[in-house]
Write an enzyme that holds these catalytic residues in place. Structure first.
Site, PDB file in Angstrom:
ATOM      1  N   GLY A 309     -46.775 -12.203   1.445  1.00 14.79           N
ATOM      2  CA  GLY A 309     -47.014 -12.750   2.563  1.00 14.79           C
ATOM      3  C   GLY A 309     -45.966 -13.393   3.268  1.00 14.79           C
ATOM      4  O   GLY A 309     -44.839 -12.839   3.256  1.00 14.79           O
ATOM      5  N   SER A 310     -46.197 -14.434   4.146  1.00 16.21           N
ATOM      6  CA  SER A 310     -45.123 -14.851   5.040  1.00 16.21           C
ATOM      7  C   SER A 310     -43.765 -15.292   4.786  1.00 16.21           C
ATOM      8  O   SER A 310     -42.665 -15.395   5.388  1.00 16.21           O
ATOM      9  CB  SER A 310     -45.929 -15.708   6.226  1.00 16.21           C
ATOM     10  OG  SER A 310     -46.976 -15.335   6.778  1.00 16.21           O
ATOM     11  N   THR A 311     -43.691 -15.858   3.445  1.00 14.04           N
ATOM     12  CA  THR A 311     -42.261 -16.214   3.136  1.00 14.04           C
ATOM     13  C   THR A 311     -41.259 -15.095   3.127  1.00 14.04           C
ATOM     14  O   THR A 311     -40.068 -14.935   3.360  1.00 14.04           O
ATOM     15  CB  THR A 311     -42.395 -16.571   1.299  1.00 14.04           C
ATOM     16  OG1 THR A 311     -43.045 -15.636   0.736  1.00 14.04           O
ATOM     17  CG2 THR A 311     -42.947 -18.077   1.488  1.00 14.04           C
TER      18      THR A 311
END
Ligand SMILES: [Zn+2]
Length: 652
Positions: A309-311
């Site tokens: 995801g966003s990491t």
């Protein structure tokens, strides 16, 4: 001369292979009898003449970076009887009953067995062995032995690993460094005649065992404790399924702490911890039991992959900047989605983020900004960075069973796949791979090798081997790395990572909320990747909280945990806070200094902990505090958990 036809060549080849297989079979057979059986037969004859008993070597200790033992040995004894040396059978039986507390039938059956050497009990306390030796009853023999012992029980259980009955490593560092730790067994030789009677006249020839060497690791037990405590607290509070945390020095790859929860007690690794499974344990098939144990022993920071995801957006950003596909002040527009091919791919902010710069896009974790960045890079360049950051390979960490990233074949990457990959979806990596990439992004651009083992020392404490992890490949420029550190610092000071903001410290990081597959299950992994100090990173931490109940956003659930960890470990590492004037006004509320509880009675400690507003966890049995955590004089927040290891008052 004619060249042989293809047909002839094929026949020849076939014939040749048949002959080769036949000959190798023969060689193998002869070899087997001579080598394998020969040794076996020789050994049998030797066994008849000398009845040797193995003396197990002391396995080397595993230390943390400051010399605290994490895995060590307790001396134990193995009790056996030698049938032909027994003079008074009743006396042998009653003595063993008396000292070992075994019942008559059990011992008699063993004593009656006509074998050279019958093992009665292994791994009994050394005092019991000494007692038997003192009684000096012909036929009873006591051999020294050692048992692996983990003084901190569950601590770093998946990393340290444990050993089997033969003292051989089964998982973790115990396996990886087995060759250094195990040592060489010794022998007690007793000459005997063909009937197994001792003809040595009581003279024993001993070949002393060689103790193993010690392993020094990069783990810091204090940081490990802080990390485990913070992880446990959030998992309980959020009733999450599991979680993991990794704390690493991003400059050199030394791992200071790594924990997964639920975990297990290294002193009882075959005891299942899940209460549900515990209840039905006796009814389970061997296969089911093995599966459950393997699951419990899995180090999912390393052994399992997940959708980051966003990491992962930090990788897309870095590639964009390094390739000059984006500049910090480029503007992007977010109406709340992006149409890619025939798909409408959403931003997490339904109404959209409107117009924003690249830096603002990272701060807001705005999906269209990353989709645009990846589109400008193109699939080929995007994959070049996947490779450079090491997602295609193992990180090379020194524990077994590492997994690698799972991603689309580049030939199958169309605009939609590329768009989803840009914000961390539709592929999987291990948490360790992510933190390694994160380290390269903030450390000036160098890909490091995460590791635990730093050196091997011998019994005298002399270094006999230093593990070299200095070879680092520079994969991005210093300029890009400098820019990324600043952007990620602003994620914490002004963006989605603001719950990691810690007065006095400059922290950078990125949040993520990954939706687990299938998406319809509405299950999430909340995570946060953070580092400090932002201008010269000394620690990097990644936390994953798997299936938190209620609020599941990484920024809300995971970021505060890293704040708590940093709040404790940065001062511990000697990184002093530098407060702004405004910060100074708000400081020192609800802090307490930890007293020294060691050698105090548990009853007193309970009272004092309550008065200080600390929660207390007691490990072990008894009323005398042997060890404590946090250590004396540390300053912690009220509500912090105090862990004490206790033992019975009378035991020395
Ligand atoms: Zn957006």
């Amino acid at each position: 001369m004619h060249k042989p036809s293809i047909m002839v060549k094929k026949r020849l080849l076939f014939f040749l292979s048949v002959v080769t297989v036949g000959i190798s079979g023969l060689i193998f057979r002869v070899g087997y009898i001579q080598i394998v059986q020969g040794d076996f037969l020789k050994a049998k004859a030797w066994e008849q003449q000398t009845r040797d008993r193995l003396i197990a070597p002391q396995r080397g200790t595993i230390y943390d970076r400051n010399g605290v033992p994490l895995a060590q040995n307790a001396s134990v004894s193995t009790i056996s009887v030698i049938h032909n040396q027994i003079q008074d059978k009743d006396k042998v039986i009653t003595t063993l009953m008396d000292v070992l507390g075994m019942n008559y039938d059990e011992i008699k059956a063993k004593v009656d067995r006509v074998v050279a050497l019958e093992r009665i009990q292994s791994r009994v306390d050394k005092e019991i062995g000494d007692e038997l030796r003192k009684r000096n009853i012909p036929g009873i023999v006591v051999d020294e032995d050692s048992k692996r012992y983990y003084p901190h029980r569950n601590l770093a259980s998946h990393v340290l690993g444990f050993v089997g009955k033969d003292n051989q490593g089964i998982i973790g560092l115990e396996v990886k460094y087995d060759e250094y730790l195990k040592g060489m067994p010794g022998k007690i030789l007793t000459e005997a005649d063909a009937k197994g009677r001792d003809i040595s006249g009581g003279i024993q020839q001993r070949i002393e065992p060689l103790p193993g060497n010690h392993l020094v690791t990069s783990i810091d037990i204090v940081i490990q404790q802080y990390a485990e405590q913070a992880l446990e607290k959030v998992l309980q509070g959020k009733e999450a399924k599991k979680g993991s945390i990794i704390i690493m020095n991003p400059q050199n790859g030394e791992i200071l702490a790594m924990a997964n929860k639920p975990d297990f007690d290294l002193n009882e690794p075959f005891r299942i911890q899940d209460p549900l499974l515990q209840n039905q344990w006796s009814q389970l098939s061997q296969e089911k039991k093995a599966d459950a144990l393997n699951q419990m022993w899995r180090n999912f920071s390393i052994n399992d992959t997940y959708e980051p995801g966003s990491t992962f957006k930090i990788v897309t950003s870095t590639a964009g900047l390094e390739e000059k596909a984006v500049r910090l002040n480029d503007t992007f527009s977010c109406p709340g989605y992006r149409i890619v091919a025939d798909r409408r791919i959403r931003c997490h902010k339904v109404g959209g983020h409107g117009t924003q710069t690249f830096v603002e896009g990272v701060r807001n974790s705005c999906n269209p900004v990353f989709m645009d960045t990846a589109e400008r890079l193109g699939a080929e360049t995007f994959y070049k960075y996947m490779k450079l950051f090491g997602f295609h390979e193992k990180t090379g960490i020194d524990v077994p069973g590492e997994a690698v990233g799972i991603m689309h074949n580049i030939k199958k990457v169309g605009p939609v796949e590329l768009a989803t990959m840009s914000f961390g979806q539709s592929f999987q990596i291990t948490p360790l791979q992510l933190i390694r990439a994160g380290a390269a992004i903030v450390n000036g651009g160098y890909l490091i090798t995460p590791h635990f083992g730093t050196r091997i020392i011998n019994q005298e404490g002399k270094v006999i081997k230093t593990f070299d992890y200095n070879k680092k490949q520079q994969i991005i420029s210093k300029e890009t790395s400098d820019a990324m550190r600043k952007i990620l610092e602003s994620v914490v000071s002004e963006g989605t990572g603001h719950r990691t903001y810690l007065p006095g410290y400059r922290i950078g990081g990125k949040t993520a909320t990954s939706e687990k597959l299938p998406r319809s299950s509405r299950k999430y992994i909340a995570s946060f990747l953070g580092f400090a100090p932002a201008d010269d990173p000394q620690v990097m931490a990644l936390i994953l909280i798997d299936e938190p109940m209620g609020i599941y956003y990484g920024g809300t659930v995971a970021a505060p945990v890293i704040k708590e960890v940093f709040e404790n470990i940065l001062p511990y590492l000697g990184i002093e806070p530098q407060y702004t004037e405004q910060e100074l006004k708000l400081e020192s509320i609800g802090e307490v200094q930890i007293p020294n509880f060691v050698q105090q009675s548990l009853t007193d400690v309970k009272k004092e902990a309550r008065a200080l507003g600390l929660t207390l966890e007691v490990l072990g049995e008894g009323n005398l505090v042997k060890e404590q955590f946090p250590l004396p004089n540390e300053r912690v927040n009220q509500g912090t958990k105090l862990i004490v290891y206790v033992e019975p008052q009378d035991k020395k």
